[in-house]
Design an enzyme around this catalytic site. Structure first.
Site, PDB file in Angstrom:
ATOM      1  N   HIS A  42       1.108  11.413  -3.038  1.00 40.49           N
ATOM      2  CA  HIS A  42      -0.009  11.240  -2.108  1.00 40.49           C
ATOM      3  C   HIS A  42      -0.928  12.444  -2.193  1.00 40.49           C
ATOM      4  O   HIS A  42      -0.477  13.583  -2.154  1.00 40.49           O
ATOM      5  CB  HIS A  42       0.506  11.056  -0.682  1.00 40.49           C
ATOM      6  CG  HIS A  42      -0.527  10.521   0.252  1.00 40.49           C
ATOM      7  ND1 HIS A  42      -1.373  11.338   0.955  1.00 40.49           N
ATOM      8  CD2 HIS A  42      -0.874   9.246   0.577  1.00 40.49           C
ATOM      9  CE1 HIS A  42      -2.190  10.594   1.678  1.00 40.49           C
ATOM     10  NE2 HIS A  42      -1.914   9.322   1.466  1.00 40.49           N
ATOM     11  N   HIS A  70       0.852  -1.188   0.000  1.00 40.54           N
ATOM     12  CA  HIS A  70       0.000   0.000   0.000  1.00 40.54           C
ATOM     13  C   HIS A  70       0.890   1.241   0.000  1.00 40.54           C
ATOM     14  O   HIS A  70       1.940   1.269   0.653  1.00 40.54           O
ATOM     15  CB  HIS A  70      -0.892  -0.005   1.252  1.00 40.54           C
ATOM     16  CG  HIS A  70      -1.718   1.231   1.422  1.00 40.54           C
ATOM     17  ND1 HIS A  70      -1.393   2.225   2.326  1.00 40.54           N
ATOM     18  CD2 HIS A  70      -2.848   1.638   0.797  1.00 40.54           C
ATOM     19  CE1 HIS A  70      -2.302   3.176   2.256  1.00 40.54           C
ATOM     20  NE2 HIS A  70      -3.192   2.858   1.344  1.00 40.54           N
TER      21      HIS A  70
END
Length: 415
Positions: free
Chosen positions: A167, A114
């Site tokens: 992100h 992840h």
């Protein structure tokens, strides 16, 4: 001890029971307790010298002549490390044994990452940073599902359409990676004859960057890329192809957003949970759930099971998203029926800003194939993950227990 997992100690609830049965009133296990546990749970004894060494290495040595003890956390860490396999030479054969790779892809646990692009926390202010090396590192260590959060290029740069990975909470301030560089790093890291690699992509790209993404994928991976029509051609009716059939392939998993170019290179369409409820999901559609919502999969599939038996009740349609309550294995037959056919992904909740992990056992006990963990965060979750994927020679695919693979099957009787 390495055989504990294969003997059914594959959920934290049962592990704690085993631990408590051999613990002292103070809550720890001594070397004598460790020897007793090993004799009862495994099929071989443990020598006292080895038991003492393990307590000294993994536990806390007592003072004033008291015996050393191992806490529950230390006990689990000890069980699920490669060192535990050395308790008995014959147990190394479990790790070296090649497993069957000819069953549908949904019959395997797949080593997954992840936020692969991150090193550390999710925010630069907390020490996090985007890292190209992370992709090479995880792939070289057997990870076969990596994550790419893809966005449009920087409009103020000389390459405004060059897709980037970063992100969402950081935008460009926390550093960004070029998709082109990430693709190249992944290709270089893949060993010859590798089992299929899943590229799990969050698609936040608009047309020009999306076209560039498609072009990069094709030029980098070429004929290794498969779409869902290619997958269908390789598989039996209604099932997914096997890891063996997909050897050397790269499988893109994302939401194509009705883009014709992207459709042609997408193997798994990332779908929503509602596709389960309306019965329209195809084998090449795949859902993702955050760890706190895993129990929702149980609730929805309970409804499916009830509808299948024409016994729907209003109470079965509730949706409890809490992951704190223990799952009742008697109620998860529908989940096994589902995960034996469809590839499902679980990931940490979005508020884990320090890249904390969830307990992957919560996903595996439901048959979830892709338990995506933050590899950059050491701890119990990664110890468990590393232990599981030591099996099958570390190729990144581990065959699920038989009762998770049989549609309509259920878990074995409890202890």
């Amino acid at each position: 001890m390495g055989a504990c997992y294969s003997k059914g100690l594959n959920e934290s609830r049962l592990l704690r029971k085993v631990f408590q049965a051999h613990a002292t009133p103070g809550g720890g296990i001594t070397s004598k307790g460790l020897m007793t546990l090993c004799a009862q749970v495994n099929d071989f004894p443990m020598e006292s010298e080895l038991a003492n060494a393990m307590v000294t290495s993994h536990g806390k040595v007592g003072s004033n002549g008291e015996d050393g003890v191992i806490s529950f956390d230390d006990f689990v860490t000890m069980l699920f490390t490669s060192e535990a396999a050395q308790f008995h030479v014959e147990k190394l054969e479990v790790l070296e044994k090649a497993e069957d790779l000819t069953q549908p892809l949904s019959h395997y646990f797949i080593n997954s990452s992840h936020n692969t692009y991150l090193k550390g926390a999710q925010f630069a202010s907390l020490g996090g940073a985007a890292s190209l090396e992370q992709y090479a590192t995880v792939v070289q260590h057997g990870c076969r599902c990596v994550e790419l959060d893809c966005y449009n290029g920087d409009p103020d740069s000389k390459e405004p359409n060059e897709p980037l990975i970063y992100h969402i909470s950081e935008s460009l301030t926390g550093g960004a990676l070029k998709v082109a560089d990430v693709f190249s790093a992944i290709k270089r890291a893949l060993p010859k004859g590798h089992l299929p690699l899943v590229l799990n992509c969050e698609n936040h790209m608009e047309k020009k960057s999306l076209d560039r993404f498609v072009s990069l994928a094709k030029s980098t991976f070429g004929s290794s890329l498969l779409n869902f029509n290619d997958m269908k051609a390789k598989s039996a009716t209604g099932t997914l192809p096997s890891p063996e059939q997909l050897r050397g392939k790269v499988l893109l998993r994302l939401k194509p957003k009705e883009d014709p170019g992207l459709e042609k290179i997408t193997a798994f369409r990332n779908s929503k949970l509602k596709h389960i409820q309306n019965g329209k999901q195809e084998p090449y559609e795949s859902i993702s759930l955050s760890a706190p919502k895993l129990k929702k999969l149980v609730k929805v599939t309970e409804v499916m099971e009830s509808e299948r038996r024409s016994e729907v009740s209003s109470s079965s349609k509730s949706s409890d998203e809490s992951s704190d309550d223990e799952l009742d294995f008697d109620d998860v037959v529908g989940a096994y029926r589902y995960t034996s056919k469809y590839v499902t992904r679980a990931y940490p909740k979005a508020t884990n800003v320090l890249s904390e992990n969830f307990d992957p056992l919560r996903a595996w006990e439901l048959g979830v194939e892709l338990a995506a963990l933050n590899w950059q965060t050491p701890g119990l979750a990664m110890d468990l993950n590393n232990a599981l994927f030591l099996r099958n020679r570390g190729v990144g695919f581990v065959l699920k227990p038989k009762w998770m693979r049989l549609r309509g099957g259920g878990p074995p009787p409890g202890p």
